[in-house]
Design an enzyme around this catalytic site. Structure first.
Site: not given
Length: 532
Positions: A146, A284, A481
């Site tokens: 800081k 890929h 599906f």
């Protein structure tokens, strides 16, 4: 050498606080500071190590007037230290307060943290992990970072050299540019440390989706570019110890690129799905060939035959040590990366003859049942999910047709299903005799994926001089599906005799009827494997 008084951004280092868990480079740092007359404050083991190296130190407890206590848990949490780091040198009020309370400015903080990440990755119990949570270190680091206008903070021994070089160039001072860079690194280190702690505590508490999610990486490997040359990229290691592209040891070849790492990861994860000797070829991020056989050489030959065109310039992964026979086959064509748990000495000699071929030793294979999480960014957010650890065996599916699969079909159904799990959706995979023979990946339409996979199989048959494509008599897997019977009919036209799919469509009856009409065996898994 520059006079520190000639540049207001230069801050001479006259006093340093050094307290490190990692002692690498410590003796050299201490000697260089002492040679410049820097007063060195230190604690416990760090002070002992510095004294053994001949560096005079002042114990922190002597400066604070407060002893280390609670087994070392309290030693640096004191106003004399934090005031010395946080006090603003140009603020008269701060300067007066520091003088009134005997607080001397600290110009350099060198701290690294208790090894929490290493302890957690080692599988240590929860109590041991908690004990390695550093409290004082992060507090000091944040204070120094800081106030980087006046204080230099170093949290990694890798930065000692840059610090000392700058001090040499500037008469023992540091520049604001260096202090700002070091402050950014310091805050990033603390953030990564806290992220690892938060993740371990969340796991212990059974929290699957914490309110705040932190993802941290470390030890960046700057890559030549990202997916494309105009993109910048780096690879960051996380605390995860899962075997794979990120944890592998590179044995040979030029530096890995972004796409190499991504493809190698995909290939290794798929190779781990097989129980017997298996080889996977990826291009890929999609498999273009995968096979299980009695030997790796045989598995590679069969995987390569699935799509010889796409295999050129691909990434190869094996789930066993690569031997000389497999290495000879792999070396016969241009390959970007070869990954395996290990390589025999003979295999290394063969593969190292190709100077650009990257060799990765994973040491082990990842657990295909999952573990850990996967994350990807989107605009304004982060998508996080558990790894796809779904696995099935013949006892986990439901036969929905009049004919059940034969033993040979059942084996190929499992092979096709495992490959489909690691193929971009929509995915259709044909397998025969333990090897992929046609793969359709990443299509918006499932029927297109089935036709593309069949077309690939016909091209492979022509290249191999076969009378018919090897999809004839194959098993076919669909990662989700079939919404209509057309995808299944395309697979039947290609010669598939058995089908594996999740089921769950409103048209399941129609699809089952189409399978029965053609004498196909079909099983439902109840689990899908979308992969985007």
């Amino acid at each position: 050498m520059m006079d520190p008084s000639s540049d207001p951004g230069l801050v001479p280092i006259r006093r340093a606080l050094v307290s490190v868990s990692d002692k690498a480079g410590l003796a050299g740092l201490g000697a260089a500071l002492a040679a410049r007359g820097v007063e060195v404050l230190s604690t416990g083991g760090t002070a002992r190590a510095l004294r053994e190296a001949g560096v005079a130190t002042v114990e922190v407890s002597d400066r604070t007037g407060f002893p280390e206590m609670l087994d070392g848990r309290v030693k640096t949490l004191h106003p004399v230290l934090h005031g010395g780091l946080l006090g603003l040198r140009g603020d008269p009020g701060h300067v007066a307060a520091m003088a009134a309370h005997g607080i001397a400015p600290i110009d350099l903080l060198a701290v690294n943290l208790y090894p929490f990440e290493e302890t957690a990755a080692s599988g240590a119990d929860f109590a041991a992990c908690v004990e390695d949570i550093d409290i004082g270190g992060p507090a000091l680091i944040r204070a120094a970072a800081k106030n980087h206008e006046s204080v230099a903070v170093v949290v990694d021994p890798a930065d000692y050299g840059a610090l000392l070089a700058e001090m040499e160039a500037h008469g023992g001072a540091t520049t604001l540019a260096l202090r700002r860079r070091l402050a950014a690194e310091a805050f990033a280190r603390v953030a990564a440390y806290d992220a690892a702690i938060a993740a371990r505590l969340a796991r212990e508490a059974g929290v699957e989706a914490p309110r705040h999610f932190a993802l941290a990486g470390r030890a960046p490997q700057i890559l030549r570019y990202g997916e494309n040359p105009h993109q910048r990229a780096a690879f960051y290691r996380t605390a995860e110890a899962r075997p794979g592209a990120g944890t592998a040891r590179q044995l040979h070849g030029r530096e890995l690129g972004y796409n190499n790492i991504a493809d190698a990861d995909a290939a290794i994860e798929l190779a781990a799905e097989f129980d017997g000797p298996a080889v996977v070829i990826v291009k890929h991020a999609n498999p273009c060939g995968a096979a299980e056989a009695e030997t790796l050489a045989g598995a590679y030959a069969r995987a390569h035959d699935c799509d010889r065109t796409s295999a050129f310039g691909g990434v190869v992964a094996a789930n066993r040590e690569i031997d000389a026979a497999a290495a000879e086959r792999i070396a016969a064509i241009f390959t970007e990366v070869v990954a395996a748990p290990s390589f025999s000495a003979e295999a290394l000699d063969i593969l190292r003859a190709r100077p650009n071929l990257r060799l990765l030793a994973t040491g082990a294979m990842p657990d295909p049942a999952g573990g850990g999480f996967a994350a990807r960014t989107v605009a304004g957010g982060l998508l996080v999910q558990s790894r796809d650890g779904g696995r099935i065996g013949p006892g986990d599916w439901r036969v929905v047709t009049e004919r059940a699969p034969t033993d040979g079909e059942a084996r190929d159904l499992l092979v096709a299903w495992r490959i489909a799990k690691h193929t971009k959706s929509n995915a259709i995979v044909y397998a025969r005799d333990g090897a992929s023979v046609g793969i359709g990946a990443g299509q918006p339409s499932r029927v297109d994926a089935a036709r593309i996979a069949a077309a690939k199989a016909r091209e492979a048959a022509d290249a191999l001089g076969l009378a018919e494509p090897r999809t004839v008599g194959s098993a076919v897997a669909s990662d989700a599906f079939f919404p209509f019977a057309d995808g299944l009919l395309a697979a039947a036209e290609a010669g598939a005799t058995a089908v594996i799919q999740p089921g769950g469509s409103v048209r399941d009856r129609e699809v089952v009827a189409a399978a029965n009409a053609r004498g196909l065996a079909m099983v439902f898994t109840g689990t899908r494997h979308f992969r985007h």
